[in-house]
Scaffold this active site. Sequence first.
Site, PDB file in Angstrom:
ATOM      1  N   HIS D  56      51.825 -35.603 -23.590  1.00  0.00           N
ATOM      2  CA  HIS D  56      53.065 -36.175 -24.115  1.00  0.00           C
ATOM      3  C   HIS D  56      53.599 -35.355 -25.282  1.00  0.00           C
ATOM      4  O   HIS D  56      54.392 -35.843 -26.072  1.00  0.00           O
ATOM      5  CB  HIS D  56      52.830 -37.610 -24.603  1.00  0.00           C
ATOM      6  CG  HIS D  56      52.136 -38.480 -23.622  1.00  0.00           C
ATOM      7  ND1 HIS D  56      52.636 -38.690 -22.363  1.00  0.00           N
ATOM      8  CD2 HIS D  56      50.975 -39.181 -23.684  1.00  0.00           C
ATOM      9  CE1 HIS D  56      51.812 -39.497 -21.695  1.00  0.00           C
ATOM     10  NE2 HIS D  56      50.789 -39.795 -22.479  1.00  0.00           N
ATOM     11  N   HIS D 218      53.117 -41.458 -17.920  1.00  0.00           N
ATOM     12  CA  HIS D 218      51.863 -40.899 -17.408  1.00  0.00           C
ATOM     13  C   HIS D 218      52.001 -40.400 -15.989  1.00  0.00           C
ATOM     14  O   HIS D 218      51.026 -40.329 -15.246  1.00  0.00           O
ATOM     15  CB  HIS D 218      50.742 -41.943 -17.474  1.00  0.00           C
ATOM     16  CG  HIS D 218      50.430 -42.347 -18.867  1.00  0.00           C
ATOM     17  ND1 HIS D 218      51.097 -43.366 -19.494  1.00  0.00           N
ATOM     18  CD2 HIS D 218      49.549 -41.848 -19.765  1.00  0.00           C
ATOM     19  CE1 HIS D 218      50.624 -43.494 -20.729  1.00  0.00           C
ATOM     20  NE2 HIS D 218      49.689 -42.590 -20.921  1.00  0.00           N
TER      21      HIS D 218
END
Lengths: 226, 226, 332, 332
Positions: D56, D218
């Site tokens: 991320h 995700h």
Amino acid sequence: MTATGTGTTVDAAWAIDWLRRSAAVVAEHRVALSELDRAIGDGDHGENLDRGFTAILAKLDEEAPPTPGAAFKMAAMTLISKVGGAAGPLYGTAFLRAGTAVGDAAALDSALLVAALTAARDGVVARGKAESGDKTMIDAWTPAVDAAAAADRSAPAAVLAAAAEAAEAGAVATDPLIARKGRASYLGERSMGHRDPGAASSALILRAAADAAAAAAPAGASGTGA
Amino acid sequence: MTATGTGTTVDAAWAIDWLRRSAAVVAEHRVALSELDRAIGDGDHGENLDRGFTAILAKLDEEAPPTPGAAFKMAAMTLISKVGGAAGPLYGTAFLRAGTAVGDAAALDSALLVAALTAARDGVVARGKAESGDKTMIDAWTPAVDAAAAADRSAPAAVLAAAAEAAEAGAVATDPLIARKGRASYLGERSMGHRDPGAASSALILRAAADAAAAAAPAGASGTGA
Amino acid sequence: MKKLINDPKAVVEESVEGFGLAHADLVTVHPDPLFVSRKDAKSGKVGLLSGGGSGHEPLHAGYVGFGMLDAAVPGAVFTSPTPEAIIPATAAANSGAGVVHIVKNYTGDVLNFETAAEMAQADGIEVRTVLVNDDVAVEDSLYTAGRRGVGGTVLVEKIAGAAAERGDGLDAVAAIGRRVNDNVRTMGVALSACTVPHAGVPSFELADDEIEIGIGIHGEPGRHRIAMENADGITDRLLEPILADLKPASGDKVLLFVNGMGGTPSSELYIVYRHAVKVLEAANLVVERSLVGNYITSLEMQGCSISVLRLDDEMTALWDAPVHTPALRWGM
Amino acid sequence: MKKLINDPKAVVEESVEGFGLAHADLVTVHPDPLFVSRKDAKSGKVGLLSGGGSGHEPLHAGYVGFGMLDAAVPGAVFTSPTPEAIIPATAAANSGAGVVHIVKNYTGDVLNFETAAEMAQADGIEVRTVLVNDDVAVEDSLYTAGRRGVGGTVLVEKIAGAAAERGDGLDAVAAIGRRVNDNVRTMGVALSACTVPHAGVPSFELADDEIEIGIGIHGEPGRHRIAMENADGITDRLLEPILADLKPASGDKVLLFVNGMGGTPSSELYIVYRHAVKVLEAANLVVERSLVGNYITSLEMQGCSISVLRLDDEMTALWDAPVHTPALRWGM
Ligand SMILES: Nc1ncnc2c1ncn2[C@@H]1O[C@H](COP(=O)(O)OP(=O)(O)O)[C@@H](O)[C@H]1O
Ligand SMILES: Nc1ncnc2c1ncn2[C@@H]1O[C@H](COP(=O)(O)OP(=O)(O)O)[C@@H](O)[C@H]1O
Ligand SMILES: [Mg+2]
Ligand SMILES: [Mg+2]
Ligand SMILES: [Mg+2]
Ligand SMILES: [Mg+2]
């Protein structure tokens, strides 16, 4: 507007018809030209020219230029302001020099046409510094100018037909060349086997000039050209 | 190391063998487990468990735990520190509670094994708050615990075989469920038609426990289990 | 082609409009002809202007602001802007001390900026041009349009911008810009092509195990196509021609710039950076300053470029000087 | 799969190593167990720690520095870190006033941070946890693991970080973090999936004319798969559930955050931003602050998320407060 001509000269109507026909073929070949550019450049050549010629059409709809020279200069300024990239300034210079060469003559005979084509080509060389064989639009323009100069000068249509034919052959002949100018030059040998997009568009535009002249000539008045 | 057992109990060697067999099946099914997780989660379940069990193997190579409880606690701490994600703390808690349930007993009989499995399952529920039917590893563990409790207690191998069989059926039975816990729950109805990866890995690990017990039991000493 | 766009023909206009709304404190967007100017420029300083095809964001509009550019002219995607826009942008960047044009060396950019500079000079604005040509992928620059301007452009804009901000004159600002260009070399790699919105198809095809070494920033193919390698191997391949050409001396201080092409996560850029530092240190160079991120891109292309700038103390001080633009900000 | 990586198993370690080299002035990288801590933290302030799966970036390590986090714990890609790393990172973030854990609401993160917090408390470190769950894509939070923590995390980290920096106490910092979370809503869209390095294949398949609405961060599929739409249409679809859930009052001041998922060029984010501003203004909201760029990503995924934070004066002041981290910097 219907193009008119005496057969031995071309006039403002022809010039306007040329520009309109150029816009039409560029629009028609927009994707194909960009596709050529995608292979060895950045894939925008058709898009660029289409943007420019669409703007020329809009200008023509507003006001009809009174002379061939005025039409060329309008085309030059529009291409310079709307096209961008390499092609914008180069085509712009070509039309600008052609406009200067013909001055404010109302009718252009073959000799003046050859002078205009030569000036256009010389302008592109002056701006872009390309030589013959560098795989650029020059490889369409120089054979075109040479053929025009050698053509039967009795009718502009014949002169332009010879130029168009030579430009087409010149464009095809760029296929095996290694580019030495413009974006394609970064590819080195990988540019071989692809047609130069600017040479291809030059052939289309010169063919449009010949077609406009053929349409303008009274039946039977044209020379040897197609 | 060869697992040994009296047939009515399992010992530290069995526990070590279970962990080694678990590591082997997890490694073998690493890609398949991640593939299940890719469909309804984030595609890392096989990778996560493999990282943990590889670390367990390394620990086992350093030092053999003296009791089943010690083996379970070592497994718990290793899984908690190495696995991460949801599965790490949940499997870690399962082994921790199992370890606590068996204390420092050197040999586990069927009753103690059932107590250990029950404690493990209860630990997962306590941490993860999942109920039966939520499409989680609980849907393998609860049928396993129920089957173990109901099984012929004459031999641990039979108890564990019953548990493994029920866990396998439980894992298969997660296919049509809509997930209500863990990542798969974000998919809502789109989680239907996929097997829960944690239930699948639980079945593999419980089958490894049964296999280790079967291998440990003297020929003929095992119960009804496969 | 899937993109977060509306009309492929309006991509640049709409994007720059959104950019102007998001950074209204720093920039003004002039919609037609399209250019971006700085809001708070102080009067009397040398103006800095850059421009070129769009698709390289944050270049150039993202660098308009304190300590960097006074105006930016975004052309169509990958197509240099026209004099029509460059001329008023030059006028906006001028506050009496003249304007430096920072031009990446592409035929189209050179020709359009040349025309615009001529016309601006005719209007009484002094213009100097700094041509950026840092791309060592172009080997035989005698037989090509010359080396392209790529990653080094960002460094030229920052350092020349700081010089203008501290009050250097027109020729001095142009000179420091040229000095940066003379001391920076760049080489890029593509793992995937990008898709120009109006084209709708990727600008080249690359097999699953191939990469293009020596790409420019316009989605054009590179010099060589090779089989995929790992990050360290690719980093070696990029640094080798850079160092061979820059010929730094042992002990030289450098700025290391690892730039993402738009579609590569920063985590991968740091993997490249990690190895690049090791290679430079093994060559006895001192990595004094670094920049890692998406600073000059090719739409959503995956890949990166590495630039190495040989620093002197003045360049370092100008690099460190405060900057406040939408895409680069420090010290204020 | 083509990525600028070496060993898929070493991606996080090598990337964080490179990150540490590039930002050695701001952060220290502790390799084993892996965490990142701030170099210049002043003693006696409340420590801020966040962490979660990697992939991320720049979240979370990119936000370690003045005015934001004191430590970050990167797990394996998309996998929460373990207590083994969270515990020493908590100790590093603690300078006596306790530590706030900022945890995105995923089962794995919650469980691992819970364990670590318990063990840190046992070691005498006061820990408060701020759970971030701003994702309105999760509709029936009663029947799921609850809403996920997504874009709002960046805003929580910035604003709570500024509160800690100005000297607020442990409970006050946690309270402001929770207030940000209570006032922010986020919704995301994917145009393409991402590929986790160790998996080597995209995390889901999407046809050329399909997009996923309501994705998390995700690489998991979203709530609905719909036919591709234009940017304005997608923006409407993202903002609608955000506003329906946040229920802002006419005249409310908001922060508008358009976040790229990693593989989308910033030019496209500004096209989304442009329309989002219009939608919010049509709803009589005042867009007081903005953030546009790649701040919480899913590797090289193409797509974006929109977050809307209802501001109050204190939050605005804390947002504006100086920050100096590798990925977010202003005012210094
Ligand atoms: N130096 C040059 N001299 C003559 N023609 C050139 C030169 N450079 C480029 N060209 C022509 O321009 C064409 C490319 O035009 P275009 O694609 O519109 O611009 P760009 O390369 O900036 O994208 C080439 O195919 C070539 O014919
Ligand atoms: N709350 C819960 N209770 C029980 N099991 C759970 C819970 N949440 C997740 N799980 C299990 O964890 C598995 C996923 O593990 P893993 O993929 O390793 O972690 P993550 O979801 O963090 O990536 C799921 O398949 C499910 O069986
Ligand atoms: Mg082109
Ligand atoms: Mg998972
Ligand atoms: Mg172009
Ligand atoms: Mg995970």
